[in-house]
Design an enzyme around this catalytic site. Structure first.
Site, mmCIF file in Angstrom:
data_model
loop_
_atom_site.group_PDB
_atom_site.id
_atom_site.type_symbol
_atom_site.label_atom_id
_atom_site.label_comp_id
_atom_site.label_asym_id
_atom_site.label_seq_id
_atom_site.Cartn_x
_atom_site.Cartn_y
_atom_site.Cartn_z
ATOM 1 N N GLY A 4 3.504 -0.087 -1.082
ATOM 2 C CA GLY A 4 3.382 -0.768 -2.533
ATOM 3 C C GLY A 4 5.228 -0.947 -3.245
ATOM 4 N N VAL A 27 0.384 -1.532 -0.326
ATOM 5 C CA VAL A 27 0.219 0.640 0.351
ATOM 6 C C VAL A 27 0.817 0.988 -0.040
ATOM 7 C CG1 VAL A 27 -1.657 1.127 0.624
ATOM 8 C CG2 VAL A 27 -1.512 -1.491 1.493
ATOM 9 N N CYS A 28 0.201 2.176 -0.817
ATOM 10 C CA CYS A 28 1.638 3.288 -1.279
ATOM 11 C C CYS A 28 2.979 3.112 -1.128
ATOM 12 C CB CYS A 28 0.987 4.759 0.236
ATOM 13 S SG CYS A 28 1.280 5.976 -0.036
ATOM 14 N N GLN A 29 3.340 3.382 0.004
ATOM 15 C CA GLN A 29 5.240 2.958 -0.056
ATOM 16 C C GLN A 29 4.929 2.185 0.051
ATOM 17 O OE1 GLN A 29 6.840 5.075 3.174
ATOM 18 N NE2 GLN A 29 8.801 5.723 2.033
#
Lengths: 120, 353
Positions: free
Chosen positions: B150, B146-148
């Site tokens: 990821g 998720v987000c960073q």
């Protein structure tokens, strides 16, 4: 227009923000403090330009210049929403410039450097 | 000619009503208790230093899929994935019979200033994945970044492809040099080395200020003025408070990892341009051969779609899919429309592989 609303006057905003950063400078001694003052003045100057652009955008949106006429604004809530929209649009334009990114980065670096000097 | 058509009497009434509603919102806030976390039932499965691997209790019949490990960002807290019972990606995944695990990085302190990307990507994430693989007796897990998180997951999958059966990247920055990425534009100019040298760890409050500064009016005065509209809705106010708590619950960033992330990703864009190495080993995304799902939000002001989409051509996977969510970076977790759509999309995609 600027005579009625000082926030539309870039010089007023610049003077106010500059005075604030100068107060900071008076409190902070040494090179780190002076660096922060210079960085703050530069950032304040760019911030004043953005504030001026925001006001110009709001003025333009308030003027009935659209073909067929835009709907009238009959509530403070609608005026506030338009102000937020214009302010954020001006910010996107101004804060996205390289010059702003550099000024902001220098301000943060100066702030961190000053913080470091204050620690034992 | 002006569009302004304010009637003084109507404005006075509007102001009075606005003031009444804001005062009411204040009174309601004082009576609300959102102190207790609302997360689904979970237990600590494994811990390494401050990183905790949570395992969530199943709530539905096992779908028979490989375990799903969620890797959140180093910035902010994973609370957003399970904010409250009716706003929860994690509960949605559990309801579809998935075996859900969450990597929680915790709150780095001064003693963690030397933690590097090698620690996070290889040591901590690797240990968590190994724990799940051993616990479930499977060679590879489904990894949802998720987000960073990821970005970190992509790096891990490139370095250790055998551990990852399927990779899902959610609102994940991949290309850090796209034109419309204001945060990246600012970050490129930042003297990260100087900041870390001066501060050790980078304060979460500083990052928070940067995130709010992306839309300084809409995310501050605009948001708070909108409280008047929900002043009589206790549930909406409670949700607002939980969101505020999440926004301001920002862990500091371990100095060494922050320094590396700023240099390798924001400044030099090495994941896309090449030359990225973590822990002395080259990170080549083409080594990712597993199926990849890229989920991004069309109105994301933090990670614009332009930053996420380049994952399409980056990996060596022959099974790449994408899902566009019509919303923003936060709405993808907590909006009403996301509650059914996202878990279903992810669960179906995993089930079909």
């Amino acid at each position: 227009m600027t005579a009625d609303n000082p926030f539309g006057d870039p010089d007023f905003v610049r003077r106010t923000l500059t005075a604030y950063t100068q107060q900071l400078g008076a409190l902070a001694a040494g090179a780190a403090g002076q660096r922060l003052v210079r960085a703050g003045e530069r950032l304040a100057s760019l911030g004043a330009d953005i504030a001026s652009d925001a006001f110009a955008r709001l003025s333009s949106r308030l003027a009935d210049e659209a073909p067929g006429g835009a709907p009238p604004i009959t509530s403070l809530a609608a005026l506030h929403a338009l102000w937020v929209e214009c302010g954020d649009a001006a910010w996107q334009a101004g804060a996205g410039r390289e010059e702003f990114a550099e000024a902001q980065a220098e301000y943060l670096s100066a702030l961190a450097a000053l913080g470091a000097t204050a620690r034992p | 000619m002006t569009r302004l058509a304010l009637d003084p009497a109507a404005v006075a009434l509007e102001m009075a009503e606005f003031s009444r509603r804001m005062a009411l919102a204040g009174q309601q806030f004082a009576a609300l208790d959102v102190g207790a976390e609302q997360h689904a039932t979970r237990s600590e499965a494994f811990r390494i230093d401050k990183t905790v691997l949570w395992h969530y209790a199943p709530t539905a019949k096992d779908a028979g899929l490989a375990p799903l490990v969620i890797c959140y960002a180093l910035v902010n807290r994973p609370t957003m994935l399970d904010l409250q019972p009716d706003r929860s990606l994690i509960r949605g995944l559990l309801a579809r019979g998935l075996d859900v695990w969450l990597v929680d990085w915790g709150y780095p302190d001064a003693g963690d200033r030397g933690l590097s990307l090698d620690d996070y990507v290889n040591r901590y994430l690797g240990a968590c994945l190994d724990h799940v693989r051993a616990a479930r007796g499977v060679p590879g897990v489904n990894l949802l970044g998720v987000c960073q998180g990821g970005t970190l997951s992509i790096c891990h999958a490139a370095l250790h492809p055998e551990r990852v059966r399927n990779l899902v990247a959610m609102v994940t920055p991949v290309d850090f040099h796209t034109e419309d990425n204001l945060l990246a534009r600012w970050a490129r100019k930042l003297d990260a080395d100087g900041l870390v040298d001066a501060l050790g760890n980078v304060p979460g409050a500083m990052l928070n200020a940067a995130f709010l500064a992306l839309r300084p009016l809409g995310l501050t005065v605009g948001k708070y003025a909108a409280l008047a509209a929900i002043a009589e809705d206790r549930e909406a106010l409670a949700n607002f408070l939980r969101m505020e708590r999440w926004i301001h619950d920002s862990p500091d960033q371990a100095g060494a990892a922050f320094r590396e992330f700023m240099r390798d990703f924001f400044r030099e864009n090495r994941l896309v341009r090449g030359g990225l190495a973590i822990g002395g080993r080259p990170v080549d995304p083409r080594r990712i051969a597993c199926p990849v799902l890229n989920v991004y939000a069309l109105r994301d002001h933090l990670v614009p779609p332009s930053a996420s989409k380049p994952l399409a051509g980056l990996t060596g996977s022959r099974d790449y899919g994408s899902f566009e969510f019509d919303g923003g970076h936060i709405g993808i977790y907590v909006s009403r429309s996301a509650q059914e759509l996202l878990p279903r999309t992810i669960a179906q995609w995993l089930a079909s592989r």
